[in-house]
Enzyme design. Structure first.
Site, PDB file in Angstrom:
ATOM      1  N   GLU A 242       0.964  -1.200   0.067  1.00  0.00           N
ATOM      2  CA  GLU A 242       0.172   0.060  -0.184  1.00  0.00           C
ATOM      3  C   GLU A 242       0.979   1.277   0.030  1.00  0.00           C
ATOM      4  O   GLU A 242       2.024   1.443   0.700  1.00  0.00           O
ATOM      5  CB  GLU A 242      -0.867   0.001   1.312  1.00  0.00           C
ATOM      6  CG  GLU A 242      -1.839  -1.233   1.112  1.00  0.00           C
ATOM      7  CD  GLU A 242      -3.047  -0.896   2.239  1.00  0.00           C
ATOM      8  OE1 GLU A 242      -4.313  -1.387   1.788  1.00  0.00           O
ATOM      9  OE2 GLU A 242      -2.639  -0.659   3.328  1.00  0.00           O
TER      10      GLU A 242
ATOM     11  N   CYS B 131       3.403   8.744   0.957  1.00  0.00           N
ATOM     12  CA  CYS B 131       4.001   8.062   1.756  1.00  0.00           C
ATOM     13  C   CYS B 131       4.081   6.673   1.178  1.00  0.00           C
ATOM     14  O   CYS B 131       2.992   5.892   0.810  1.00  0.00           O
ATOM     15  CB  CYS B 131       3.039   8.007   3.080  1.00  0.00           C
ATOM     16  SG  CYS B 131       3.457   6.665   4.241  1.00  0.00           S
TER      17      CYS B 131
ATOM     18  N   CYS C 239       6.521  -6.391   7.310  1.00  0.00           N
ATOM     19  CA  CYS C 239       7.702  -5.808   8.052  1.00  0.00           C
ATOM     20  C   CYS C 239       8.226  -6.789   9.014  1.00  0.00           C
ATOM     21  O   CYS C 239       7.346  -7.447   9.646  1.00  0.00           O
ATOM     22  CB  CYS C 239       7.294  -4.455   8.831  1.00  0.00           C
ATOM     23  SG  CYS C 239       8.597  -3.525   9.576  1.00  0.00           S
TER      24      CYS C 239
ATOM     25  N   CYS D 239       6.836  -4.116  15.895  1.00  0.00           N
ATOM     26  CA  CYS D 239       6.389  -3.173  16.914  1.00  0.00           C
ATOM     27  C   CYS D 239       4.952  -3.530  17.262  1.00  0.00           C
ATOM     28  O   CYS D 239       4.111  -3.778  16.647  1.00  0.00           O
ATOM     29  CB  CYS D 239       6.448  -1.705  16.457  1.00  0.00           C
ATOM     30  SG  CYS D 239       8.173  -1.446  16.040  1.00  0.00           S
TER      31      CYS D 239
ATOM     32  N   CYS E  54       1.960  -1.578  15.622  1.00  0.00           N
ATOM     33  CA  CYS E  54       1.641  -1.659  14.186  1.00  0.00           C
ATOM     34  C   CYS E  54       1.095  -2.646  13.553  1.00  0.00           C
ATOM     35  O   CYS E  54       1.460  -4.146  13.798  1.00  0.00           O
ATOM     36  CB  CYS E  54       3.030  -1.372  13.929  1.00  0.00           C
ATOM     37  SG  CYS E  54       3.265  -0.920  12.230  1.00  0.00           S
TER      38      CYS E  54
ATOM     39  N   CYS F 222      -0.786   6.274   9.871  1.00  0.00           N
ATOM     40  CA  CYS F 222       0.327   5.336  10.411  1.00  0.00           C
ATOM     41  C   CYS F 222      -0.031   3.853  11.037  1.00  0.00           C
ATOM     42  O   CYS F 222      -0.879   4.056  11.992  1.00  0.00           O
ATOM     43  CB  CYS F 222       1.143   6.166  11.546  1.00  0.00           C
ATOM     44  SG  CYS F 222       1.788   7.516  10.599  1.00  0.00           S
TER      45      CYS F 222
HETATM   46  N1  SAH Z   1       9.649   1.143   9.865  1.00  0.00           N
HETATM   47  C1  SAH Z   1       9.642   2.507  10.048  1.00  0.00           C
HETATM   48  C2  SAH Z   1       8.478   3.072   9.420  1.00  0.00           C
HETATM   49  C3  SAH Z   1       7.303   2.990   9.855  1.00  0.00           C
HETATM   50  S1  SAH Z   1       5.833   3.691   9.862  1.00  0.00           S
HETATM   51  C4  SAH Z   1       9.754   3.264  11.479  1.00  0.00           C
HETATM   52  O1  SAH Z   1       9.232   2.333  12.332  1.00  0.00           O
HETATM   53  O2  SAH Z   1       9.962   4.334  11.560  1.00  0.00           O
HETATM   54  C5  SAH Z   1       5.872   5.196  10.333  1.00  0.00           C
HETATM   55  C6  SAH Z   1       5.569   5.563  11.896  1.00  0.00           C
HETATM   56  O3  SAH Z   1       4.242   5.191  12.263  1.00  0.00           O
HETATM   57  C7  SAH Z   1       6.502   5.067  12.759  1.00  0.00           C
HETATM   58  O4  SAH Z   1       7.071   5.921  13.752  1.00  0.00           O
HETATM   59  C8  SAH Z   1       5.837   3.958  13.714  1.00  0.00           C
HETATM   60  O5  SAH Z   1       6.096   3.660  14.920  1.00  0.00           O
HETATM   61  C9  SAH Z   1       4.445   4.560  13.590  1.00  0.00           C
HETATM   62  N2  SAH Z   1       3.140   3.663  13.914  1.00  0.00           N
HETATM   63  C10 SAH Z   1       3.135   2.298  13.611  1.00  0.00           C
HETATM   64  N3  SAH Z   1       1.698   1.860  14.040  1.00  0.00           N
HETATM   65  C11 SAH Z   1       1.079   2.924  14.484  1.00  0.00           C
HETATM   66  C12 SAH Z   1      -0.102   3.338  14.943  1.00  0.00           C
HETATM   67  N4  SAH Z   1      -1.096   2.101  15.054  1.00  0.00           N
HETATM   68  N5  SAH Z   1      -0.514   4.582  15.499  1.00  0.00           N
HETATM   69  C13 SAH Z   1       0.249   5.561  15.229  1.00  0.00           C
HETATM   70  N6  SAH Z   1       1.573   5.367  14.734  1.00  0.00           N
HETATM   71  C14 SAH Z   1       1.866   4.291  14.341  1.00  0.00           C
END
Ligand code: SAH
Length: 360
Positions: A96, A109, A116, A120, A123, A339
């Site tokens: 996406e 974006c 991934c 985390c 996420c 995000c």
């Molecule tokens: N792998 C990279 C890019 C990923 S997404 C990274 O982790 O930085 C970009 C941002 O969105 C990251 O800071 C990630 O932690 C955040 N993110 C992931 N899940 C989220 C959620 N459910 N709500 C808000 N931010 C989120």
């Protein structure tokens, strides 16, 4: 196509490689530049349409090469104008990409991996696990395709590597894609308009510090204590918070630029005034700004979004200590384009559409 007869995919080549490939055909370097412009600046993938190349050269190119491009399977537009595209790659894998119209600039974006590996805790993409890395052509191709569709190939826009995947876990392809996007014969996107977001894969971060092409850096911090970050960002067990902050202190920054620290706010977990004060202390002396991300909730994510008051209180503590802080507006939450909400799954607007998307 596989095997010796497979045509080489020019979408995977940065300009010097393209020049070399064309030199093998006995073609002058300026033809390679023309070709690069067609593919990357004009988004043209059909050699027949490249009208300033001779008929013979076009035929020779078509016989040996192809230019692959992701295919749009499905598109959702949010009430706020954010558009999420489900793209299919040549092997059928799906990713996406999101277009955000006014942040205040226009922003693409994009994804760097299918799924991934970082997992985390908050996420959704992490729930998929890693399916595969994207190639450089697939990473750059998302921008080319989405910008062409919106007639934006000549416009200025920002790129954030905040879609699916961890860019520093797919280092070579990501950096190659950035060189392709920044090439003056292509879209000529200034590195200042590109932001790479990472959880902090330390060896790769140290390598990034030596790159001639340097995007803006965003670091997903999310916690102020090792034990807390171990739980939220499993990679912390390998590359801990203190080492990560140390690497950020050493990271070469251009004049006037700062590292963005992203901090997802999870109700009752990492959103207390003590957390805010610890964050101030952790970042003291760093050229930093903090981007707070109130959690975008989703089914299967065992955390809750804090109240707006609580978010404001957290932000105020940072601001009172002279940290530049912003609270990320969640764009496209109604279409699950925000995000952490990117995941390729079956549940779309209707089961029939979902089936159709999967069968294509
Ligand atoms: N792998 C990279 C890019 C990923 S997404 C990274 O982790 O930085 C970009 C941002 O969105 C990251 O800071 C990630 O932690 C955040 N993110 C992931 N899940 C989220 C959620 N459910 N709500 C808000 N931010 C989120």
């Amino acid at each position: 196509m596989a095997g010796p007869l497979a045509r080489q995919d020019l979408a995977e080549l940065e300009r010097p490689e393209l020049e070399e490939a064309l030199a093998h055909l006995g073609s002058a370097p300026f033809h390679a530049r023309q070709l690069y412009r067609w593919i990357h600046r004009r988004g043209v993938t059909d050699f027949g349409a490249m009208t300033d190349l001779s008929r013979d050269l076009r035929a020779a190119l078509a016989a040996r090469f192809t230019v692959s491009q992701p295919r749009v399977l499905h598109r959702d537009t949010s009430a706020d104008g954010t558009t999420k595209s489900l793209l299919q790659l040549v092997d059928g894998a799906k990713i996406e990409s999101v277009f955000i119209p006014d942040t205040p600039a226009m922003t693409f974006c994009i994804s760097t991996q299918v799924g991934c590996a970082m997992r985390c805790g908050f996420c959704l993409t992490g729930k998929m696990g890693l399916v595969r890395n994207l190639t450089a052509g697939e990473i750059a191709g998302q921008v080319r395709l989405l910008a062409a569709e919106r007639q934006m190939l000549d416009r200025r826009f920002n790129i954030v590597l905040m879609g699916m995947g961890e860019p520093l876990h797919n280092y070579d392809a990501t950096m190659k894609a950035l060189r392709m996007l920044a090439d003056p014969m292509g879209l000529a996107v200034s590195p200042r308009r590109i932001t790479l977001s990472t959880v902090g894969v330390l060896p790769a971060l140290e390598r990034l510090a030596t790159e001639p092409l340097m995007p803006n850096l965003a670091v997903s911090l999310h916690a102020t204590r090792e034990d807390q970050r171990d739980l939220l960002v499993p990679l912390n067990r390998k590359y801990g918070l203190s080492e990560l902050v140390e690497a950020c202190r050493k990271f070469p920054l251009k004049r006037r630029s700062r590292i963005t620290f992203e901090y997802v706010l999870l109700s009752g977990v990492n959103d207390t005034p003590e957390d805010a004060r610890r964050l101030v202390k952790l970042l003291s002396g760093l050229k930093a700004k903090v981007n707070l991300l109130p959690l975008n909730e989703a089914a299967g994510i065992p955390f809750a979004r804090p109240s707006d008051d609580r978010v404001s209180r957290f932000a105020e503590i940072l601001a009172d200590h002279h940290l530049t802080v912003s609270v990320r507006k969640s764009r496209g939450r109604d279409i699950r384009a925000a995000c952490g909400q990117l995941i390729v799954e079956g549940a779309r607007t209707s089961p029939a559409q979902a089936m159709a998307a999967l069968m294509r």
